[in-house]
Motif scaffolding. Structure first.
Motif, PDB file in Angstrom:
ATOM      1  N   ASP A 211       0.767  -1.157  -0.073  1.00  0.00           N
ATOM      2  CA  ASP A 211      -0.088  -0.055  -0.082  1.00  0.00           C
ATOM      3  C   ASP A 211       0.770   1.230   0.074  1.00  0.00           C
ATOM      4  OD1 ASP A 211      -1.735   2.295   1.847  1.00  0.00           O
ATOM      5  OD2 ASP A 211      -3.092   1.033   0.470  1.00  0.00           O
ATOM      6  N   GLU A 214       2.263   1.816  -3.321  1.00  0.00           N
ATOM      7  CA  GLU A 214       1.349   2.657  -4.304  1.00  0.00           C
ATOM      8  C   GLU A 214       1.354   3.845  -4.049  1.00  0.00           C
ATOM      9  OE1 GLU A 214      -2.694   2.933  -6.354  1.00  0.00           O
ATOM     10  OE2 GLU A 214      -2.226   2.542  -4.317  1.00  0.00           O
ATOM     11  N   SER A 226      -5.488   6.271  -8.187  1.00  0.00           N
ATOM     12  CA  SER A 226      -4.972   5.618  -9.610  1.00  0.00           C
ATOM     13  C   SER A 226      -6.064   5.746 -10.554  1.00  0.00           C
ATOM     14  CB  SER A 226      -4.724   4.200  -9.169  1.00  0.00           C
ATOM     15  OG  SER A 226      -5.719   3.392  -9.042  1.00  0.00           O
ATOM     16  N   PHE A 237      -6.111  -0.261  -9.082  1.00  0.00           N
ATOM     17  CA  PHE A 237      -4.725  -0.178  -8.665  1.00  0.00           C
ATOM     18  C   PHE A 237      -4.738  -0.073  -7.307  1.00  0.00           C
ATOM     19  CE2 PHE A 237      -0.317   1.483  -9.330  1.00  0.00           C
ATOM     20  CZ  PHE A 237       0.440   0.238  -8.794  1.00  0.00           C
ATOM     21  N   ASP A 238      -5.589   0.958  -6.725  1.00  0.00           N
ATOM     22  CA  ASP A 238      -5.686   1.118  -5.328  1.00  0.00           C
ATOM     23  C   ASP A 238      -6.256   0.174  -4.510  1.00  0.00           C
ATOM     24  OD1 ASP A 238      -5.090   4.032  -5.726  1.00  0.00           O
ATOM     25  OD2 ASP A 238      -7.048   4.405  -6.402  1.00  0.00           O
ATOM     26  N   ASP A 241      -3.489  -2.936  -4.655  1.00  0.00           N
ATOM     27  CA  ASP A 241      -2.016  -2.650  -4.302  1.00  0.00           C
ATOM     28  C   ASP A 241      -1.255  -3.741  -3.120  1.00  0.00           C
ATOM     29  OD1 ASP A 241      -3.170  -1.700  -2.089  1.00  0.00           O
ATOM     30  OD2 ASP A 241      -2.727   0.355  -2.081  1.00  0.00           O
TER      31      ASP A 241
END
Length: 264
Positions: A211, A214, A226, A237-238, A241
């Motif tokens: 996390d 990212e 993202s 993507f969030d 991660d």
């Protein structure tokens, strides 16, 4: 949370059906990554996403084929290094864009291990191991959130994520261990208790680091999220991660403990 539809696909659907869903999520996450690193270059975003898809397909179809994986290992970084020569753009951002194309496809492509876990552990254990992997990531995130919200006082890594606290980190570890315990006592009784606790601790730590990694990418490219594919929760993507780190660890655990037989 895991929706009933996703759980139905995981436990009742074929392994290839689960892979198709994971592959789609992987490509979306890859596109979001390249949207952050290549905000004005749609061609490079598309090519980067194509490399992500290549990594995903190769990992799934040639998991134990050394020649195919070596070809992938060589091809993707070479392609990533050469593509910016065609799409030059601003020299000041060339290093970021080149590095993203070299490393990004392999990094995001690691999400494919969620499909490998489902397939290679078989219909008996595969779905349970996937669910445990999801629980590691999401319960750690939940534990970290509540511990940080109600107990958090000391910043954990303010330069990267100002809201994360040391107390939240310990809450994430507790959430990860709880995820392992639920698996052992509820739906994955073949998993030894010690292994469940150790995996929970390791994945609780690594999920938080995933996390933070990212968050670092987002801060360095001036993005809050993202993407916005999931209303109120940012981008794909969030959401994945932590899984980008946790899922390969669980797969390697299964491989090195003999639950997965290399080569079949």
């Amino acid at each position: 949370m895991v929706s009933p539809l996703i759980l139905s696909l995981l436990f009742l659907g074929p392994a290839w059906g689960w892979y198709l869903m994971i592959a789609a999520a992987t490509c979306v996450a890859g596109y979001e990554l390249f949207s952050m690193t290549h905000p004005t270059d749609g061609v490079s975003r598309a090519l980067g996403t194509a490399l992500v898809a290549t990594v995903s397909v190769a990992l799934y179809c040639f998991t134990f084929d050394a020649r195919a994986l070596l070809t992938l290992l060589f091809f993707v970084p070479i392609a990533g290094a050469l593509l910016p020569l065609w799409r030059l753009g601003e020299i000041e951002t060339a290093a970021l864009r080149t590095t993203a194309l070299i490393a990004g496809p392999a990094y995001v492509g690691l999400l494919t291990t969620l499909a490998l876990i489902r397939r290679d552990l078989g219909d008996t254990e595969g779905p349970g191991f996937v669910l445990m992997t999801l629980m590691f990531a999401w319960m750690a995130d939940t534990g970290g959130y509540f511990a940080g919200r109600f107990l958090g006082k000391r910043p954990l890594y303010p330069a990267v994520s100002p809201k994360k606290t040391v107390e939240g980190f310990w809450g994430a570890l507790a959430g990860g261990v709880l995820g392992g315990l639920l698996a052992h006592f509820w739906y994955l009784r073949t998993l030894p208790l010690v292994d469940a606790v150790v995996l929970g601790l390791v994945c609780g730590v690594l999920g938080q680091l995933g996390d933070l990694a990212e968050s670092l990418l987002k801060r360095s490219t001036a993005h809050k999220d993202s993407g916005n594919i999931i209303p109120g929760h940012g981008g794909m993507f969030d959401r994945v991660d932590a899984l980008l780190i946790v899922s390969p660890v669980v797969y390697l655990y299964a491989l090195w403990t003999g639950r997965i037989l290399a080569g079949g």
